[in-house]
Each structure stands twice: as structure tokens, then as C-alpha cells.
Scaffold this active site. Structure first.
Site, PDB file in Angstrom:
ATOM      1  N   CYS A   7      40.937  49.800  34.944  1.00 12.17           N
ATOM      2  CA  CYS A   7      40.589  50.854  33.631  1.00 12.17           C
ATOM      3  C   CYS A   7      41.774  51.667  33.459  1.00 12.17           C
ATOM      4  O   CYS A   7      42.343  51.824  32.236  1.00 12.17           O
ATOM      5  CB  CYS A   7      39.601  51.677  34.125  1.00 12.17           C
ATOM      6  SG  CYS A   7      38.084  51.350  33.964  1.00 12.17           S
ATOM      7  N   ASP A  30      50.335  39.521  37.245  1.00 14.52           N
ATOM      8  CA  ASP A  30      49.854  40.291  38.500  1.00 14.52           C
ATOM      9  C   ASP A  30      51.198  40.809  39.600  1.00 14.52           C
ATOM     10  O   ASP A  30      52.166  40.296  39.386  1.00 14.52           O
ATOM     11  CB  ASP A  30      49.239  39.047  39.681  1.00 14.52           C
ATOM     12  CG  ASP A  30      48.422  39.703  40.761  1.00 14.52           C
ATOM     13  OD1 ASP A  30      47.127  39.620  40.514  1.00 14.52           O
ATOM     14  OD2 ASP A  30      48.895  40.162  41.678  1.00 14.52           O
ATOM     15  N   HIS A  98      36.721  45.614  39.140  1.00 11.60           N
ATOM     16  CA  HIS A  98      36.600  45.561  37.762  1.00 11.60           C
ATOM     17  C   HIS A  98      36.730  44.264  37.433  1.00 11.60           C
ATOM     18  O   HIS A  98      37.843  43.618  37.794  1.00 11.60           O
ATOM     19  CB  HIS A  98      37.939  46.646  37.151  1.00 11.60           C
ATOM     20  CG  HIS A  98      37.957  46.528  35.624  1.00 11.60           C
ATOM     21  ND1 HIS A  98      38.042  47.712  34.806  1.00 11.60           N
ATOM     22  CD2 HIS A  98      38.095  45.519  34.855  1.00 11.60           C
ATOM     23  CE1 HIS A  98      38.093  47.350  33.618  1.00 11.60           C
ATOM     24  NE2 HIS A  98      38.053  46.079  33.452  1.00 11.60           N
ATOM     25  N   HIS A 100      37.710  40.666  36.610  1.00 13.24           N
ATOM     26  CA  HIS A 100      38.977  40.053  36.218  1.00 13.24           C
ATOM     27  C   HIS A 100      39.005  38.526  36.519  1.00 13.24           C
ATOM     28  O   HIS A 100      38.378  38.202  37.549  1.00 13.24           O
ATOM     29  CB  HIS A 100      40.163  40.768  36.856  1.00 13.24           C
ATOM     30  CG  HIS A 100      40.302  40.578  38.499  1.00 13.24           C
ATOM     31  ND1 HIS A 100      39.334  41.709  39.017  1.00 13.24           N
ATOM     32  CD2 HIS A 100      41.031  40.179  39.056  1.00 13.24           C
ATOM     33  CE1 HIS A 100      39.415  41.739  40.251  1.00 13.24           C
ATOM     34  NE2 HIS A 100      40.261  40.610  40.594  1.00 13.24           N
ATOM     35  N   HIS A 102      41.971  35.527  37.290  1.00 10.02           N
ATOM     36  CA  HIS A 102      43.486  35.328  37.575  1.00 10.02           C
ATOM     37  C   HIS A 102      43.641  33.961  36.715  1.00 10.02           C
ATOM     38  O   HIS A 102      42.984  32.961  36.807  1.00 10.02           O
ATOM     39  CB  HIS A 102      43.476  35.017  39.220  1.00 10.02           C
ATOM     40  CG  HIS A 102      43.212  36.071  39.867  1.00 10.02           C
ATOM     41  ND1 HIS A 102      44.227  36.820  40.452  1.00 10.02           N
ATOM     42  CD2 HIS A 102      42.007  36.643  40.500  1.00 10.02           C
ATOM     43  CE1 HIS A 102      43.552  37.821  41.186  1.00 10.02           C
ATOM     44  NE2 HIS A 102      42.316  37.640  40.972  1.00 10.02           N
TER      45      HIS A 102
HETATM   46  P1  AMP Z   1      41.131  40.419  43.566  1.00 11.86           P
HETATM   47  O1  AMP Z   1      41.365  40.062  44.895  1.00 11.86           O
HETATM   48  O2  AMP Z   1      40.570  39.287  42.808  1.00 11.86           O
HETATM   49  O3  AMP Z   1      40.319  41.791  43.448  1.00 11.86           O
HETATM   50  O4  AMP Z   1      42.789  40.548  43.076  1.00 11.86           O
HETATM   51  C1  AMP Z   1      43.032  41.886  42.469  1.00 11.86           C
HETATM   52  C2  AMP Z   1      44.619  41.467  42.250  1.00 11.86           C
HETATM   53  O5  AMP Z   1      44.906  42.564  41.349  1.00 11.86           O
HETATM   54  C3  AMP Z   1      45.538  41.005  43.207  1.00 11.86           C
HETATM   55  O6  AMP Z   1      46.028  39.874  42.931  1.00 11.86           O
HETATM   56  C4  AMP Z   1      46.561  42.063  43.133  1.00 11.86           C
HETATM   57  O7  AMP Z   1      47.805  41.930  43.239  1.00 11.86           O
HETATM   58  C5  AMP Z   1      46.325  42.611  41.717  1.00 11.86           C
HETATM   59  N1  AMP Z   1      46.800  44.054  41.277  1.00 11.86           N
HETATM   60  C6  AMP Z   1      46.404  45.256  41.950  1.00 11.86           C
HETATM   61  N2  AMP Z   1      47.058  46.106  41.421  1.00 11.86           N
HETATM   62  C7  AMP Z   1      47.655  45.975  40.237  1.00 11.86           C
HETATM   63  C8  AMP Z   1      48.377  46.457  39.474  1.00 11.86           C
HETATM   64  N3  AMP Z   1      48.692  47.836  39.469  1.00 11.86           N
HETATM   65  N4  AMP Z   1      49.199  45.641  38.494  1.00 11.86           N
HETATM   66  C9  AMP Z   1      48.995  44.297  38.498  1.00 11.86           C
HETATM   67  N5  AMP Z   1      48.188  43.588  39.355  1.00 11.86           N
HETATM   68  C10 AMP Z   1      47.658  44.550  40.259  1.00 11.86           C
HETATM   69 ZN    ZN Z   2      37.575  49.605  35.677  1.00 10.48          ZN
END
Ligand code: AMP
Ligand code: ZN
Length: 114
Positions: A7, A30, A98, A100, A102
Site C-alpha cells: 500500500c 522486485d 497484499h 500480488h 510475480h
Molecule cells: P511473497 O513471498 O509472494 O509475499 O513475495 C513478496 C515479494 O515482495 C518478495 O519477492 C520481496 O522481495 C518483494 N518485496 C518486498 N518488499 C519490497 C519492496 N519494498 N520493493 C520491491 N519488492 C519488495
Molecule cells: Zn496493502
């Protein structure tokens, strides 16, 4: 949600390398890439996971997948191939609560699932 990192990215309060943005979605690189192309695509609206997706969100999710397809082309992986992953819940390995997706590509990805 003020305690949600994605967010905060959607609001521009936490910096990110933005690949695409409109009123409803944002896509960014990422921070810990697992492949040469590793984007994260999110709805700006805070949905916790796929479990929060209801019929009212169907148009939004359709739009999101259209943008994923477009980004795959722009980042040069449409023909070579790519993977779209939505980790969901604890066993799914979801870390950020949140919704998302990939987008991974740019190399031959491990074919194993799980
Ligand atoms: P998940 O395991 O699917 O919840 O993956 C969350 C992803 O968000 C991971 O690959 C992290 O490297 C990525 N992530 C977390 N914080 C950030 C950020 N500030 N900017 C970009 N990617 C992020
Ligand atoms: Zn959020």
C-alpha cells in the site's frame, strides 16, 4: 493500510522502480529479484490475497492480467517464456499480505512446482 508495504508503494510513500502504473494497478521491480526479469504487479486496493478476490473484482483481475501480458512483451520475455505466481497464505509462501503477482522470466526457470 498504513502498515502494508505494498500500500505504501502504491501511494508513492515507499520508493520503488515502477514499470507500470494506472489508477488501479502498479507494477514494480522486485527488490530481491529471483530472475533477470522479476516484477511484482498489484492492485492498489488492499486485498490480502486471492482469497479476497470476489466477483466484484473480476474486471480488475482481468485488467491486471492484461497488463502482465503487456509487461512480458515490454520486458522481452513474451516469446522466451515466463511464469506468473501468486503465493497465497502460509503454505503458499506469501510473505507480504497484499495481493500480488510475480512475473518471472529471462532465464529457464526451474520446472519444479512447490
Ligand atoms: P511473497 O513471498 O509472494 O509475499 O513475495 C513478496 C515479494 O515482495 C518478495 O519477492 C520481496 O522481495 C518483494 N518485496 C518486498 N518488499 C519490497 C519492496 N519494498 N520493493 C520491491 N519488492 C519488495
Ligand atoms: Zn496493502
Amino acid at each position: 493500510m498504513s502498515d502494508c508495504i505494498f500500500c505504501q508503494i502504491a501511494l508513492g510513500k515507499v520508493p520503488s522502480e515502477i514499470a507500470y502504473e494506472d489508477d488501479e494497478l502498479i507494477a514494480f521491480k522486485d527488490i530481491q529479484p529471483l530472475a533477470p526479469v522479476h516484477l511484482v504487479i498489484i492492485p492498489k486496493k488492499h486485498l490480502r490475497s486471492l482469497n479476497d478476490v470476489t466477483p466484484e473484482n473480476e474486471r480488475l483481475i482481468g485488467h491486471l492480467f492484461g497488463i502482465i501480458r503487456r509487461l512480458a512483451g515490454e520486458f522481452g520475455v513474451a516469446e522466451s517464456g515466463y511464469r506468473v505466481v501468486a503465493n497465497t497464505g502460509t503454505d503458499g509462501g506469501q510473505v507480504v499480505g497484499h495481493l500480488h503477482f510475480h512475473l518471472l522470466g529471462g532465464q529457464a526457470l526451474n520446472a519444479r512446482i512447490g
